[in-house]
Design an enzyme around this catalytic site. Structure first.
Site, PDB file in Angstrom:
ATOM      1  N   GLU A   1      30.703  44.441  30.669  1.00 28.28           N
ATOM      2  CA  GLU A   1      29.495  45.269  30.503  1.00 28.28           C
ATOM      3  C   GLU A   1      29.756  46.712  30.935  1.00 28.28           C
ATOM      4  OE1 GLU A   1      27.128  42.184  32.548  1.00 28.28           O
ATOM      5  OE2 GLU A   1      25.663  42.502  30.947  1.00 28.28           O
TER       6      GLU A   1
ATOM      7  N   GLU B   1      28.989  34.466  31.480  1.00 29.34           N
ATOM      8  CA  GLU B   1      27.841  34.217  32.363  1.00 29.34           C
ATOM      9  C   GLU B   1      27.190  32.863  32.104  1.00 29.34           C
ATOM     10  OE1 GLU B   1      28.546  37.109  30.936  1.00 29.34           O
ATOM     11  OE2 GLU B   1      28.029  38.795  32.264  1.00 29.34           O
TER      12      GLU B   1
HETATM   13  N1  3HC Z   1      33.095  37.154  42.121  1.00 27.50           N
HETATM   14  C1  3HC Z   1      33.653  36.865  43.330  1.00 27.50           C
HETATM   15  N2  3HC Z   1      34.821  36.240  43.478  1.00 27.50           N
HETATM   16  C2  3HC Z   1      35.466  35.886  42.354  1.00 27.50           C
HETATM   17  C3  3HC Z   1      34.960  36.146  41.069  1.00 27.50           C
HETATM   18  C4  3HC Z   1      33.707  36.821  40.977  1.00 27.50           C
HETATM   19  N3  3HC Z   1      33.165  37.125  39.789  1.00 27.50           N
HETATM   20  N4  3HC Z   1      35.820  35.669  40.154  1.00 27.50           N
HETATM   21  C5  3HC Z   1      36.836  35.115  40.839  1.00 27.50           C
HETATM   22  N5  3HC Z   1      36.625  35.236  42.165  1.00 27.50           N
HETATM   23  C6  3HC Z   1      37.492  34.787  43.263  1.00 27.50           C
HETATM   24  C7  3HC Z   1      37.686  33.285  43.223  1.00 27.50           C
HETATM   25  O1  3HC Z   1      36.610  32.603  43.857  1.00 27.50           O
HETATM   26  C8  3HC Z   1      39.008  33.141  43.956  1.00 27.50           C
HETATM   27  O2  3HC Z   1      38.709  33.273  45.324  1.00 27.50           O
HETATM   28  P1  3HC Z   1      39.633  32.569  46.412  1.00 27.50           P
HETATM   29  O3  3HC Z   1      40.975  33.191  46.280  1.00 27.50           O
HETATM   30  O4  3HC Z   1      38.929  32.845  47.678  1.00 27.50           O
HETATM   31  O5  3HC Z   1      39.624  31.104  46.038  1.00 27.50           O
HETATM   32  C9  3HC Z   1      39.782  34.393  43.515  1.00 27.50           C
HETATM   33  O6  3HC Z   1      38.783  35.305  43.036  1.00 27.50           O
HETATM   34  C10 3HC Z   1      40.782  34.147  42.417  1.00 27.50           C
HETATM   35  O7  3HC Z   1      40.133  33.458  41.354  1.00 27.50           O
HETATM   36  P2  3HC Z   1      40.877  32.355  40.476  1.00 27.50           P
HETATM   37  O8  3HC Z   1      41.518  31.368  41.369  1.00 27.50           O
HETATM   38  O9  3HC Z   1      39.897  31.873  39.471  1.00 27.50           O
HETATM   39  O10 3HC Z   1      42.015  33.260  39.826  1.00 27.50           O
HETATM   40  P3  3HC Z   1      42.627  33.234  38.367  1.00 27.50           P
HETATM   41  O11 3HC Z   1      43.644  34.304  38.355  1.00 27.50           O
HETATM   42  O12 3HC Z   1      42.979  31.842  37.979  1.00 27.50           O
HETATM   43  O13 3HC Z   1      41.414  33.660  37.377  1.00 27.50           O
HETATM   44  C11 3HC Z   1      39.550  34.992  36.606  1.00 27.50           C
HETATM   45  C12 3HC Z   1      40.871  34.950  37.441  1.00 27.50           C
HETATM   46  C13 3HC Z   1      39.877  34.759  35.119  1.00 27.50           C
HETATM   47  C14 3HC Z   1      38.946  36.344  36.788  1.00 27.50           C
HETATM   48  C15 3HC Z   1      38.623  33.865  37.097  1.00 27.50           C
HETATM   49  O14 3HC Z   1      38.497  33.943  38.495  1.00 27.50           O
HETATM   50  C16 3HC Z   1      37.239  33.900  36.531  1.00 27.50           C
HETATM   51  O15 3HC Z   1      37.028  33.448  35.422  1.00 27.50           O
HETATM   52  N6  3HC Z   1      36.274  34.438  37.291  1.00 27.50           N
HETATM   53  C17 3HC Z   1      34.878  34.394  36.968  1.00 27.50           C
HETATM   54  C18 3HC Z   1      34.523  35.415  35.919  1.00 27.50           C
HETATM   55  C19 3HC Z   1      33.048  35.392  35.661  1.00 27.50           C
HETATM   56  O16 3HC Z   1      32.426  34.367  35.503  1.00 27.50           O
HETATM   57  N7  3HC Z   1      32.451  36.590  35.591  1.00 27.50           N
HETATM   58  C20 3HC Z   1      31.058  36.719  35.345  1.00 27.50           C
HETATM   59  C21 3HC Z   1      30.324  36.793  36.635  1.00 27.50           C
HETATM   60  S1  3HC Z   1      28.572  36.836  36.388  1.00 27.50           S
HETATM   61  C22 3HC Z   1      28.223  38.431  35.948  1.00 27.50           C
HETATM   62  O17 3HC Z   1      29.112  39.220  35.764  1.00 27.50           O
HETATM   63  C23 3HC Z   1      26.775  38.770  35.834  1.00 27.50           C
HETATM   64  C24 3HC Z   1      26.528  40.095  35.158  1.00 27.50           C
HETATM   65  O18 3HC Z   1      26.326  39.908  33.786  1.00 27.50           O
HETATM   66  C25 3HC Z   1      25.317  40.758  35.710  1.00 27.50           C
END
Ligand code: 3HC
Ligand code: NAI
Length: 706
Positions: A110, A130
């Site tokens: 975004e 999301e």
């Molecule tokens: N917020 C906070 N922490 C996050 C995070 C996030 N969005 N995404 C990942 N993390 C943290 C994980 O909990 C993990 O923490 P830890 O080391 O303490 O266990 C660390 O980052 C590493 O994450 P992964 O083990 O998943 O690492 P990968 O390298 O395998 O994957 C990634 C990286 C592809 C970025 C994956 O973490 C992921 O898919 N994250 C979520 C992405 C997501 O869903 N984003 C949307 C959030 S909602 C939003 O944005 C709302 C908005 O529209 C208003």
């Protein structure tokens, strides 16, 4: 001011005529409050600095920005909000360019959409996931994405939550350019300079025209709404996403943003969002077993599989897909040929669905070898045994592995129930023996129970977790007991279902009630799918050791005695006419159940769906509590991850232990005490549940790091 202190999570500095803004908030540059403040401050700095003619935003580390900081959800909001940040970026009077590498997900994308120009380098992952967290893109994503790429593509991105690569993003119009190299900073700087040379002006996504064809947009929305209503299975956010895209089509931008904000806040406040974020975090926490911190994994460059049946073939495919060379051992040439055919069948299925090419299949199979001699396993770094579920057979296999495998090879068993301590005790290297319990089909199901026997060394456990990562599985640490975490709990809640059936509920009503809870199938549909004969064989094996006072419902045995094993025999609890996979209720099964009730001296009575669910869930949760109490599972979250990834538990309910907290433990215990009056042997409250209720605590209080 030309730069910020280096310790800030957003750092900006003047690079010639550009303000370079770096988001540096490990591990994934999530948009926590300090990042949001830093981004707004950077834009203000650019506006205020005449020397800055454009702004370039990049991410430090392995990603651009992974999205909103999910740890802030459910906490009091802190200003500025993410929509404010995006609006500020878009409103900037100087061109804002983003250069994307790694993840640009959710709020991260975004931010990129609010910028004026977008570049991505190889390996970029763009998406709006999301929906997978029970949310919708809430920082303008539902309004900007359709304006940029059209309603249909935007809906597909937001409703699937899928990531797309840089090429797909370019094709879709989500980014403007792909970098020549993977040096994101150099590529971003070069692109920004080019834009400045070309006098590129500010270009706002809010003004983009991809929705100009109203008829196409309306058709895409109608199709998505019909499809989502059918498929979203209890989820709240997908239909709200469709509403928001409709608002993008029909309302001015600012009004559309207001619709999005209202819907986003509804999702944010919902128990579904809490459950799905719990699911996301629990999955990551489960991977951090104590041994992964205390020991280094052994290197795994080659694998062996013993047994080429249902599981052995699936495990071989999982290993091949992870790029490992695999040697399969079978008892004789005919069985080996069958094993190889099983593996090929999986790939042929993918070719038929156009998800694999003949060439890719050939490349995978080039790494596959078979033998009837254990000597072929001499060089394997890990061997996974998947032969018949029989202690003597397994012990004989392990004796052979002990004889041929090199020192340090990890020797794993895929047993479902057998005592792995006993398997390990039979050989000279018990420290190398571990359980790797896959689920069928093993190349598809995400769950991998890592079963830790008493004498295994820590680096073997660490290796198992490392291998799980290579196989893209979701590992959970389990202790040795009959059925480990998942199958042990399954046996108990299935027994509860059988009691309900004998007491008066039909299997069809039970299945329906369980489906309405959010499971894809009810327990009797699952039995019919897997084959009733599997459970029957286990029951016969255990008949001698079963507590004679425990209630034992014989209805499933009556069906098996008739050869009704489910889908594969066209009859089970359901009838499957003309090879159809959806079964129909069978009046003859009802008659058998009636006869069994009479034989058991049960006077049937009616149950409501709610009563069914209460018993089913109480049995599952109570056994889950026992599993934690006995340290078979480390924490409640490990159980949640197991049931969600291996047993169809709906992720939007967060797993049974999270669900228990939402129901309230005192109410649950009260139910169990009530059921205990009818069957005190089966409904014995778990000591852990009693203790938590006494202390006024929930299961989540036990979800600490280990
Ligand atoms: N917020 C906070 N922490 C996050 C995070 C996030 N969005 N995404 C990942 N993390 C943290 C994980 O909990 C993990 O923490 P830890 O080391 O303490 O266990 C660390 O980052 C590493 O994450 P992964 O083990 O998943 O690492 P990968 O390298 O395998 O994957 C990634 C990286 C592809 C970025 C994956 O973490 C992921 O898919 N994250 C979520 C992405 C997501 O869903 N984003 C949307 C959030 S909602 C939003 O944005 C709302 C908005 O529209 C208003
Ligand atoms: P299966 O009967 O389909 O396959 C077993 C294979 O082992 C056969 O091909 C047989 O020829 C081979 N075999 C038997 N003895 C052998 C020996 N001494 N040396 C080499 N090969 C030998 O059984 P399935 O379903 O694949 O189960 C295998 C194991 O996996 C069992 O321990 C089972 O409990 C476990 N398991 C099964 C699951 C399932 O859903 N089927 C799920 C998870 C675990």
């Amino acid at each position: 001011m030309t730069s910020t202190p280096a310790a800030a999570p957003v750092f900006h500095e003047l690079r010639g005529n550009l303000l370079l803004v770096t988001v540096d908030n490990p591990p994934v540059n999530a948009l926590g409050v300090e990042v949001r403040r830093g981004l707004v401050a950077a834009i203000e700095a650019a506006e205020a600095n005449a020397a800055a003619r454009a702004v370039l935003i990049v991410g430090a580390g392995r990603n651009f920005i992974a999205g909103a900081d999910i740890r802030e959800f459910g906490k009091p909001p802190q200003m500025p909000t993410l929509p404010d940040v995006c609006n500020r970026i878009e409103a900037c009077s100087k061109p804002v360019i983003v250069a994307i590498h790694g993840a640009a997900l959710g709020g991260g994308l975004e931010i990129a959409l609010a910028a004026h120009y977008r570049l991505a380098v190889a390996g970029a992952k763009l998406g709006l996931p999301e929906v997978l967290l029970g949310l919708l893109p809430g920082a303008g994503g539902t309004q900007r994405t359709p304006r940029l790429i059209g309603a249909e593509a935007a809906l597909s991105l937001m409703l699937s939550g899928k990531h797309i690569g840089e090429q797909g993003a370019l094709k879709m119009g989500l980014v403007d350019r792909i970098g020549q190299s993977d040096d994101v900073l150099a590529e971003g700087l070069a692109y920004a300079q080019q834009l400045l040379v070309e006098h590129a002006s500010v270009r706002r996504t809010r003004d983009a025209q991809a929705l100009a064809d109203k008829d196409a947009g309306t058709a895409a929305i109608a199709a998505a709404r019909a499809d989502t209503a059918k498929k979203s299975r209890g989820l709240l956010s997908p239909l709200k996403i469709v509403d928001c895209v409709e608002a993008a089509l029909t309302l001015p931008f600012e009004e559309g943003l207001r619709v999005e904000r209202a819907r986003f806040l509804e999702c944010l406040d919902s128990p579904q969002r809490a459950a799905l974020v719990h699911a996301f975090q629990a999955e990551r926490e489960a991977q951090k077993a104590p041994e992964t911190r205390s020991a280094q994994p052994r290197p795994i460059a080659s694998a062996g599989v013993v047994g080429g049946g249902t599981m052995g073939a699936g495990i071989a495919v999982a290993l091949l897909d992870a790029g490992l060379p695999v040697t399969m051992i079978e008892r004789d040439d005919a069985s080996l040929a069958r094993g190889r055919a099983h593996v090929e069948k999986v790939y042929d299925g993918l070719i038929a669905k156009r998800r694999l090419t003949e060439d890719a299949k050939a490349k995978k199979l080039a790494r596959f070898a078979g033998s009837t001699s254990y000597d072929a396993l001499a060089d394997a770094d890990v061997v996974i045994e998947a032969v018949f579920e029989d202690m003597a057979v397994k012990q004989a296999v392990f004796a052979e592995l002990d004889r041929v495998c090199k020192p340090g090879a990890v020797l794993a068993t895929n047993t479902s129930y057998l005592d792995i301590d006993a398997i390990a005790a039979g050989i000279a290297r018990p420290q190398d023996v571990i359980g790797l319990h896959f689920f069928s089909p093993a190349h598809i199901m995400k769950l991998l129970e890592v079963v830790v026997p008493a004498r295994v060394s820590a680096d073997v456990v660490a290796t198992a977790f490392d291998l799980a990562k290579k196989l893209r599985k979701v590992p959970v640490r389990a202790g040795v007991c009959d059925g480990f975490i998942g199958n042990r709990m399954l046996a108990v809640y299935r027994a509860a279902a059988d009691h309900l059936m004998e007491d008066g509920a039909s299997p069809y009503q039970i299945d329906k009630a369980v489906r309405e809870l959010g499971f894809p199938m009810g327990p009797y549909q699952v039995i019919d799918l897997a084959g009733g004969d599997i459970g029957w064989a286990t029951r016969k094996r255990r008949a001698a050791t079963r507590d004679p006072n425990a209630r034992y419902v014989q209805i499933p045995d009556r069906l098996c005695e008739r050869g009704w094993f489910g889908q594969k025999t066209a009859r089970g609890f359901y009838r499957y006419e003309d090879g159809q996979r959806a079964g129909k209720p069978d009046p003859e099964v009802d008659a058998i159940i009636d006869a069994e009730r009479e034989r058991a001296g049960v006077t049937p009575h009616a149950f409501t769906d709610e009563q069914i669910v209460r018993r089913y869930m109480a049995a599952m949760i109570n056994e889950g509590a026992n599993v934690i109490h006995e340290r078979i599972a480390l924490r409640p979250l490990d159980i949640d991850v197991t049931l969600m990834n291996g047993f169809g538990f709906p992720a939007w309910r967060g797993g049974p232990m999270h669900y228990a907290d939402t129901v309230g433990l005192p109410a649950l215990l009260a139910d169990i005490r009530e059921f205990e009056k009818q069957d005190p042997l089966f409904w014995k409250p778990s000591p852990l549940l009693v203790e938590l209720v006494e202390r006024g605590e929930s299961f989540s209080s036990l979800n600490r790091a280990v």
